[in-house]
Design an enzyme around this catalytic site. Structure first.
Site, short mmCIF file in Angstrom:
data_model
loop_
_atom_site.label_atom_id
_atom_site.label_comp_id
_atom_site.label_asym_id
_atom_site.label_seq_id
_atom_site.Cartn_x
_atom_site.Cartn_y
_atom_site.Cartn_z
N LYS A 19 -1.98 -10.15 15.12
CA LYS A 19 -2.52 -11.51 15.21
C LYS A 19 -1.61 -12.47 15.98
O LYS A 19 -2.08 -13.47 16.51
CB LYS A 19 -2.76 -12.08 13.80
CG LYS A 19 -3.76 -11.29 12.96
CD LYS A 19 -5.15 -11.29 13.57
CE LYS A 19 -6.15 -10.55 12.71
NZ LYS A 19 -7.47 -10.39 13.37
N TYR B 46 -10.56 -7.72 11.90
CA TYR B 46 -9.49 -6.99 12.58
C TYR B 46 -9.34 -7.53 14.01
O TYR B 46 -8.24 -7.77 14.49
CB TYR B 46 -9.82 -5.50 12.58
CG TYR B 46 -8.75 -4.58 13.11
CD1 TYR B 46 -9.02 -3.70 14.14
CD2 TYR B 46 -7.47 -4.57 12.55
CE1 TYR B 46 -8.04 -2.84 14.63
CE2 TYR B 46 -6.49 -3.72 13.04
CZ TYR B 46 -6.78 -2.86 14.07
OH TYR B 46 -5.81 -2.01 14.55
N TYR C 235 -3.32 4.79 11.41
CA TYR C 235 -2.70 4.25 10.20
C TYR C 235 -2.56 5.41 9.22
O TYR C 235 -3.56 5.95 8.77
CB TYR C 235 -3.56 3.14 9.59
CG TYR C 235 -3.65 1.87 10.41
CD1 TYR C 235 -4.84 1.45 10.96
CD2 TYR C 235 -2.52 1.09 10.61
CE1 TYR C 235 -4.93 0.28 11.70
CE2 TYR C 235 -2.59 -0.09 11.35
CZ TYR C 235 -3.79 -0.48 11.88
OH TYR C 235 -3.86 -1.64 12.62
N HIS D 143 -9.98 -1.04 23.74
CA HIS D 143 -9.63 -0.28 22.55
C HIS D 143 -10.53 -0.68 21.40
O HIS D 143 -10.67 -1.87 21.13
CB HIS D 143 -8.17 -0.56 22.20
CG HIS D 143 -7.58 0.44 21.28
ND1 HIS D 143 -7.90 0.44 19.95
CD2 HIS D 143 -6.77 1.48 21.50
CE1 HIS D 143 -7.27 1.45 19.38
NE2 HIS D 143 -6.59 2.09 20.30
N PRO E 218 3.26 -8.33 11.28
CA PRO E 218 2.63 -7.61 12.41
C PRO E 218 1.67 -6.51 11.98
O PRO E 218 1.51 -5.54 12.69
CB PRO E 218 3.83 -7.02 13.14
CG PRO E 218 4.83 -6.79 12.08
CD PRO E 218 4.65 -7.93 11.09
#
Ligand code: APR
Length: 401
Positions: free
Chosen positions: A307, A398, A211, A83, A303
Site C-alpha cells: 500500500k 488487495y 504467500y 499482475h 508492507p
C-alpha cells in the site's frame, strides 16, 4: 530552532517547498509544475541513490490511472508487468486467487519503485523543475503561520533557509516534517513480527504473489523484474540482515514454500537484504497550518499488502489539487478537506494490511489465547479458499486504495 542555535538567513524561496524526492514528492512536484506553481524539491540523498534505491514495486490500478492522467506513465506501460494472481500455500495444500478477475477487476502493475522514481525525476527535470540533491531539511519552522521556513544543510554542509507559502512533507517517517510535529500526533502499532527482506538475482518462480503460511513462519515471493525476485522470510525480532547465510535462506524458503510438493524455486545471488519490523503508524492529521504531509511522512502501512507507494501517489495528487486550488485560484477549501480525504484511504489500507498480517503469521505465543487465534486464522484462510464473497472482498481491498 531552539536554544542558542543561530537561525540562518533566508537564502531561497518557493511557493511550495517539497521535502523528499520519493514517489510522493516527485509526483507532487510534477503536478504543481504542470500547473505553473513555483515549487522546489529538497532531497537529502544524491541523485544516484534516489534513482537506484530498490523498495516497493506493486502499483495499484488507481496509481496507474493517476500517472496516466498526468502523462507520467510511459515507463510503466513500456516495462511494467500486469499482475493479477495470488497463490497461498499451507499445510493443507495450495490454492490460487485470480484477483484480477474478481472484485473491481483491477490488477497490479509490477514496476520497481526505483524505475518509477527515475521516470518521475526525468519528467520533472525535463519540464524545468527545481531540485536540490544532497540538501537535508533540518527543521520546519513557523508552520502555523503563512510564511513557514525550512532550515537546511547544503551539499557543502553550509546552513541555509527556504521560505515558502506551503511546505509539503514528503520526506518519510523519519524526516524533518514529522520531527517538527508533536510526537503525540500519531497512532502507532507494532505488529510484533519481523521479516528478512531479500532481493534475489533470479527469475520469479511463480507467475503469482506467493504467500506461504508455515509453522516455521511466513515466507513471501513477489516478482520485481524477469531477472529479479523479492522474497520475505519471517525472522526473530532483532535479527541482523546478514545473520542468515545464502544457503540457509534458500533452505528455509524451500521448506516454507513447500518446494518438495510444489516444485523448486529459481535460486540466485542475494543482491539486497534488510530486516523489516512490521509496524504501522498514522499521523492524527496530515495538515499543520502551512505544513502538509504525504506518503510515508503521513502514514506507514506495514508492507503486507503493497500500500505504501500507492498511498503516496494518491495523496500527492490530492495535495497537488488542493495547493493549485489555493495558490492559483485563491480557494483554500480543498486544503481543509485534504487530511480527512486522505485519512479515509489510509485507514482502509491500514485495516486491510492488519487483516493480511493476521492471516499470514501464526500467533507468536502458545497459550490458550494463541491457539484460539490460530484456529481463527485457519478458518480465515479456508474461507478465502472457498467463499466467493470473501474472494471478491479480498480482491477489491488487495488492489484497491
Ligand atoms: N531532508 C530531505 N530529504 C529527506 C529527508 C530530509 N530530512 N529525510 C528523508 N528525505 C528523503 C529520502 O532520502 C527519500 O528520498 O525523502 C524521500 C522520501 O521518499 P520515500 O521514502 O520513498 O517516501 P514516499 O515518497 O513517501 O513514498 C513512500 O516509498 O519507500 C517506499 O515503502 C515506501 O512504498 C512507500 C513509498
Amino acid at each position: 530552532m531552539t536554544g542558542r542555535q543561530t537561525i540562518p538567513a533566508v537564502t531561497d524561496s518557493a511557493d511550495v517547498v517539497i521535502l523528499g524526492a520519493g514517489p510522493a514528492g516527485l509526483t507532487l512536484g510534477n503536478l504543481l509544475l504542470a500547473a505553473g506553481i513555483d515549487c522546489v524539491v529538497l532531497e537529502r540523498a544524491d541523485r544516484r541513490h534516489v534513482q537506484t534505491r530498490a523498495r516497493a514495486g506493486f502499483l495499484a490500478a488507481h496509481t496507474v490511472r493517476v500517472l496516466d492522467r498526468h502523462g507520467l506513465s510511459d515507463g510503466l506501460h513500456r516495462r511494467g508487468l500486469p499482475h493479477g494472481t495470488c497463490e497461498f500455500r499451507t499445510d493443507g495444500g495450495r490454492f490460487r486467487l485470480d484477483y484480477g478477475a474478481l472484485g473491481l477487476g483491477e490488477r497490479h502493475t509490477v514496476y520497481p519503485q526505483q524505475d518509477l522514481v527515475t521516470d518521475l525525476l526525468t519528467h520533472y527535470l525535463a519540464a524545468g523543475g527545481r531540485i536540490r540533491f544532497e540538501t537535508e531539511a533540518l527543521t520546519v519552522d513557523d508552520a502555523a503561520g503563512a510564511r513557514p521556513t525550512v532550515t537546511v544543510r547544503d551539499p557543502e554542509g553550509r546552513p541555509g533557509r527556504w521560505r515558502a507559502r506551503y511546505v509539503a512533507g514528503c520526506d518519510g517517517r523519519h524526516g524533518a516534517a514529522r520531527r517538527s510535529l508533536p510526537a503525540a500526533a500519531r497512532h502507532q502499532r507494532d505488529h510484533g513480527v519481523s521479516w528478512l527482506g531479500l532481493l534475489a538475482e533470479a527469475p520469479p518462480s511463480l507467475d503469482a504473489v506467493g504467500y506461504a503460511l508455515h509453522e516455521r513462519g511466513f515466507a513471501g515471493h513477489m516478482a520485481r523484474t524477469p531477472e529479479v525476485t523479492r522474497y520475505y522470510l519471517q525472522c526473530e525480532r532483532g535479527t541482523a540482515p546478514d545473520a542468515w547465510s545464502e544457503e540457509r535462506i534458500w533452505d528455509e524458503l524451500g521448506l516454507r514454500m513447500r518446494t518438495a510438493e510444489h516444485g523448486p524455486l529459481h535460486q540466485g545471488r542475494i543482491i539486497q537484504r534488510s530486516v523489516i519490523d512490521l509496524q504501522s503508524d498514522v499521523m492524527e492529521t496530515l495538515r499543520h497550518g502551512s505544513l502538509l504531509l504525504a506518503g510515508d511522512a503521513a502514514s506507514l502501512p506495514a508492507p503486507a499488502a503493497a500500500k505504501g507507494a500507492n498511498l503516496a501517489v494518491l495523496e500527492a495528487e490530492l495535495l497537488a489539487e488542493a495547493l493549485i486550488d489555493d495558490l492559483a485560484h485563491g480557494d483554500p477549501a480543498a486544503l481543509d478537506r485534504y487530511s480527512p480525504r486522505c485519512l479515509a484511504h489510509i485507514w482502509r489500507a491500514q485495516e486491510f494490511s492488519h487483516w493480511m498480517i493476521q492471516l499470514l503469521h501464526a500467533p507468536y505465543a502458545s497459550d490458550g489465547e494463541a491457539l484460539f487465534h490460530e484456529s481463527l486464522r485457519r478458518s480465515r484462510i479456508e474461507s478465502l479458499r472457498t467463499s466467493r464473497a470473501h474472494q471478491e472482498w479480498f480482491a477489491e481491498n488487495y488492489v484497491g486504495i
